[in-house]
Design a protein around this motif. Structure first.
Motif, PDB file in Angstrom:
ATOM      1  N   PHE A 257       0.807  -1.221   0.000  1.00  0.00           N
ATOM      2  CA  PHE A 257       0.000   0.000   0.000  1.00  0.00           C
ATOM      3  C   PHE A 257       0.839   1.269   0.000  1.00  0.00           C
ATOM      4  N   THR A 258       2.121   1.171   0.394  1.00  0.00           N
ATOM      5  CA  THR A 258       2.852   2.398   0.590  1.00  0.00           C
ATOM      6  C   THR A 258       3.255   3.062  -0.727  1.00  0.00           C
ATOM      7  N   GLN A 259       3.011   4.335  -0.814  1.00  0.00           N
ATOM      8  CA  GLN A 259       3.477   5.119  -1.947  1.00  0.00           C
ATOM      9  C   GLN A 259       4.544   6.095  -1.481  1.00  0.00           C
ATOM     10  N   ASP A 260       5.013   5.863  -0.250  1.00  0.00           N
ATOM     11  CA  ASP A 260       5.943   6.799   0.356  1.00  0.00           C
ATOM     12  C   ASP A 260       7.380   6.427  -0.019  1.00  0.00           C
ATOM     13  N   TYR A 261       7.947   7.175  -0.953  1.00  0.00           N
ATOM     14  CA  TYR A 261       9.276   6.825  -1.453  1.00  0.00           C
ATOM     15  C   TYR A 261      10.353   6.972  -0.377  1.00  0.00           C
ATOM     16  N   THR A 262      10.101   7.825   0.626  1.00  0.00           N
ATOM     17  CA  THR A 262      11.120   7.972   1.657  1.00  0.00           C
ATOM     18  C   THR A 262      11.197   6.692   2.498  1.00  0.00           C
ATOM     19  N   LEU A 263      10.025   6.077   2.741  1.00  0.00           N
ATOM     20  CA  LEU A 263      10.035   4.832   3.520  1.00  0.00           C
ATOM     21  C   LEU A 263      10.594   3.683   2.703  1.00  0.00           C
ATOM     22  N   ILE A 264      10.271   3.659   1.399  1.00  0.00           N
ATOM     23  CA  ILE A 264      10.857   2.632   0.531  1.00  0.00           C
ATOM     24  C   ILE A 264      12.373   2.786   0.538  1.00  0.00           C
ATOM     25  N   GLY A 265      12.821   4.044   0.480  1.00  0.00           N
ATOM     26  CA  GLY A 265      14.259   4.302   0.528  1.00  0.00           C
ATOM     27  C   GLY A 265      14.881   3.797   1.821  1.00  0.00           C
ATOM     28  N   ALA A 266      14.211   4.061   2.929  1.00  0.00           N
ATOM     29  CA  ALA A 266      14.754   3.627   4.218  1.00  0.00           C
ATOM     30  C   ALA A 266      14.789   2.101   4.312  1.00  0.00           C
ATOM     31  N   ALA A 267      13.684   1.448   3.896  1.00  0.00           N
ATOM     32  CA  ALA A 267      13.656  -0.025   3.931  1.00  0.00           C
ATOM     33  C   ALA A 267      14.747  -0.588   3.017  1.00  0.00           C
ATOM     34  N   GLY A 268      14.905   0.037   1.851  1.00  0.00           N
ATOM     35  CA  GLY A 268      15.946  -0.409   0.916  1.00  0.00           C
ATOM     36  C   GLY A 268      17.333  -0.267   1.507  1.00  0.00           C
ATOM     37  N   MET A 269      17.570   0.865   2.175  1.00  0.00           N
ATOM     38  CA  MET A 269      18.884   1.067   2.786  1.00  0.00           C
ATOM     39  C   MET A 269      19.141   0.022   3.874  1.00  0.00           C
ATOM     40  N   ILE A 270      18.076  -0.317   4.610  1.00  0.00           N
ATOM     41  CA  ILE A 270      18.239  -1.336   5.662  1.00  0.00           C
ATOM     42  C   ILE A 270      18.682  -2.657   5.035  1.00  0.00           C
ATOM     43  N   MET A 271      18.133  -2.977   3.859  1.00  0.00           N
ATOM     44  CA  MET A 271      18.531  -4.224   3.222  1.00  0.00           C
ATOM     45  C   MET A 271      19.939  -4.137   2.642  1.00  0.00           C
ATOM     46  N   VAL A 272      20.276  -2.983   2.048  1.00  0.00           N
ATOM     47  CA  VAL A 272      21.552  -2.854   1.343  1.00  0.00           C
ATOM     48  C   VAL A 272      22.735  -2.742   2.302  1.00  0.00           C
ATOM     49  N   LEU A 273      22.547  -2.028   3.403  1.00  0.00           N
ATOM     50  CA  LEU A 273      23.690  -1.685   4.244  1.00  0.00           C
ATOM     51  C   LEU A 273      24.543  -2.869   4.723  1.00  0.00           C
ATOM     52  N   PRO A 274      23.925  -3.967   5.218  1.00  0.00           N
ATOM     53  CA  PRO A 274      24.805  -5.069   5.671  1.00  0.00           C
ATOM     54  C   PRO A 274      25.730  -5.574   4.567  1.00  0.00           C
ATOM     55  N   MET A 275      25.158  -5.778   3.367  1.00  0.00           N
ATOM     56  CA  MET A 275      25.962  -6.289   2.258  1.00  0.00           C
ATOM     57  C   MET A 275      26.999  -5.251   1.826  1.00  0.00           C
ATOM     58  N   LEU A 276      26.585  -3.979   1.858  1.00  0.00           N
ATOM     59  CA  LEU A 276      27.487  -2.899   1.444  1.00  0.00           C
ATOM     60  C   LEU A 276      28.705  -2.835   2.359  1.00  0.00           C
ATOM     61  N   LEU A 277      28.467  -2.939   3.662  1.00  0.00           N
ATOM     62  CA  LEU A 277      29.576  -2.869   4.607  1.00  0.00           C
ATOM     63  C   LEU A 277      30.505  -4.074   4.445  1.00  0.00           C
TER      64      LEU A 277
END
Lengths: 298, 270
Positions: A257-277
């Motif tokens: 349901f979310t159309q909030d790109y800022t929250l999608i961005g935050a959720a995406g960063m949460i997924m990316v960060l472990p692998m990125l580090l």
């Protein structure tokens, strides 16, 4: 010679650890080269940076100034996304899947690579070709029978079932990579240990494994990356929302349901960060492992 | 070696052989399968959706043989000719490759969004347009892909004997000339390998299409893998989907066979 791990030594050994070795004749490098390289740099990193920015903005700020640095860092987006998207459960499931997959692949590929590198079995050339072919086989081809087989075996909708599929998918390539690493270890090491009266198990644990450790680390990283990012199998074989690994957790949130790109961005960063580090910490080994594959899928 | 063979038989070989069998049946995934011979394949030949998807795979293959290959070759060659920051560039180019497909898709969905992104500025709905959707999805996939090619090509190029360049430079060959007559021939095995793999992967491509458009709008981005997925899990035509899978396997089989033959003939170690 570093695209597939058939008979070549591991990439690192061949390339002198990727040491900077400029051609002696480079001479003047036109500044145009740097400009073009920087343009490519911008193309590669720009979208990631903007995505990270968007995760720290308010919705209205994102709408009015999408390209700017966030004026006030809204860390609360991360808390909201963590909760709404259920990222904690996703990360935990992925952790289970990644650890299970990596451990299994290391054991399976370790045994097979050791056997192939040391036992001089007949027909090992054919077997190598088979592994090459089977690691480039389309997953989609056997996806349908696999799905119904898994349903029958009660492995559908279980993290263990997902892990077993990943074992099957990732171990052929890991075996090839590990084998090409193991054949560079001199046999004399093992023979010397045997002369000193060490049993086969002791030879394995005290001589072979310590020497093969860098090879294991490489396949562990490549496998972990593949398992963490995998989508097709995960979306097909896991339905239960409490069992979703992080890739499908994020997908569900994004499609929801979310159309909030800022929250999608935050959720995406949460997924990316472990692998990125992990990548930034071990980037050289990562790049060696993945690029010696020639595998990885588009 | 036994665990490897067992797990491979369970996950890959067994289901693959089953898929061959099911492709000749009318199996719906649950009930019993009835042998219907070549019926699925005959139906495929006349199926407009199948031809549409196959055509998109062909376009996709051409795009990936041209755009990322050119970017990868250029990036790698340029990196061999600079002295500073080579490792930095390499890491940066590679970074998008480690980002999961679902995230990459989200990044570009946000960027291109017709509400707040580039789409709004240009008044274009990239993913909603019949003509733009397929190139857009390919573009997004390429963003995560080309850096990988830079890294692999760079590794191959660093294995080229530097004396060759020296001799060419003494003969007055410029950078372009050196690229054509030294670099490209020297990395031919890697180049061919990645070219053939590109063809295989182009026919298997799934993630980006599924996440970004699900094959839409109105089939504009449908590819074989999304067609297969829909037939198997939405239409419950497992037999027919298996036949689609067979076509995909056949295409990659031909490419792998061609590669193995070339490799043997030219005696490459790749």
């Amino acid at each position: 010679m570093t695209t597939t791990p058939t008979d070549s030594p591991p990439a690192g050994a061949a390339r002198g650890r990727g040491a900077a070795r400029p051609h002696p004749v480079t001479g003047r490098v036109s500044s145009l080269t740097y400009v073009l390289l920087c343009a490519l740099l911008l193309f590669a990193l720009g979208p990631l940076v903007l995505f990270a920015f968007s995760s720290l903005k308010t919705q209205s700020e994102l709408a009015t100034s999408p390209l700017s640095f966030p004026t006030s860092l809204r860390w609360s987006n991360f808390a909201t996304a963590w909760e709404q998207a259920n990222m904690g459960a996703g990360l935990l499931n992925s952790l289970i899947v990644v650890v299970g997959t990596v451990a299994g692949v290391c054991v399976i590929a370790g045994c097979a690579a050791y056997a192939m590198a040391r036992l001089d079995l007949p027909g090992s050339g054919t077997f190598i070709t088979y592994l090459l072919v089977s690691s480039s086989l389309p997953t989609q081809m056997f996806l349908v029978p696999l799905f119904y087989l898994w349903t029958k075996l009660n492995l559908y909708d279980s993290l263990f079932g997902l892990i077993v599929i990943y074992w099957g998918l990732f171990s052929p390539f890991a075996t090839l990579l590990l084998r090409s690493f193991m054949i560079t270890i001199p046999r004399e090491f093992e023979e010397a240990a045997r002369m000193d009266g060490a049993g086969e198990l002791r030879v394995l644990f005290q001589v072979v494994l310590p020497n093969a450790l860098p090879g294991f680390l490489t396949i562990a990283l490549v496998t972990a990356l593949s398992a963490y990012n995998e989508f097709l199998i995960a979306v097909t074989f896991i339905q239960d929302s409490s069992l979703l690994p992080v890739s499908t957790t994020f997908f569900t949130f994004q499609q929801g349901f979310t159309q909030d790109y800022t929250l999608i961005g935050a959720a995406g960063m949460i997924m990316v960060l472990p692998m990125l580090l992990l990548f930034l910490a071990l980037q050289r080994r990562f790049i060696e492992g993945v690029s010696s594959s020639g595998l990885g899928g588009a | 070696m036994l665990p490897l063979i067992a797990i491979n038989a369970l996950v890959v070989l067994g289901p693959s052989l089953l898929a061959v069998y099911y492709s000749f049946t009318d199996w719906n995934g649950i009930g019993t399968a009835k042998w219907i011979g070549l019926h699925n394949y005959i139906e495929l030949a006349g199926d407009a959706e199948f031809r549409n998807a196959l055509w998109h795979n062909i376009l996709w293959t051409i795009f990936f043989l041209v755009v990322p290959m050119a970017m990868g070759l250029f990036g790698a060659y340029a990196l061999t000719r600079i002295r500073r920051f080579r490792l930095l560039f390499r890491v940066a180019y590679f970074l998008p490759y480690i980002v999961a497909s679902v995230i990459t898709a989200a990044i570009w969905e946000n960027l291109l969004s017709p509400d707040v992104g580039i789409g709004e500025v240009l008044h274009l709905n990239f993913l909603g347009s019949q003509t733009l959707a397929l190139p857009t999805v390919a573009f997004v996939n390429n963003w995560a892909w080309w850096g990988f090619l830079v890294v692999v090509f760079l590794a191959a190029m660093q294995g080229v004997n530097p004396n060759l360049y020296e001799a060419a430079a003494l003969d007055g060959a410029g950078p372009f000339r050196q690229f054509w007559s030294i670099t490209l021939p020297s990395i031919q095995p890697t180049f061919m390998f990645l070219g053939l793999m590109t063809i295989i992967w182009s026919f298997l491509s799934f993630d980006y299409v599924y996440v970004l458009t699900q094959g839409g709008p109105a089939g504009a981005t449908d590819v074989l893998s999304t067609l297969l997925y829909r037939e198997a899990f939405a239409s419950l035509r497992a037999g027919y989907a298996s036949a689609v899978g067979m076509v995909m396997a056949l295409i990659s089989g031909v490419v792998v066979a061609a590669y193995l033959v070339i490799r043997k003939r030219k005696d490459w170690a790749v």
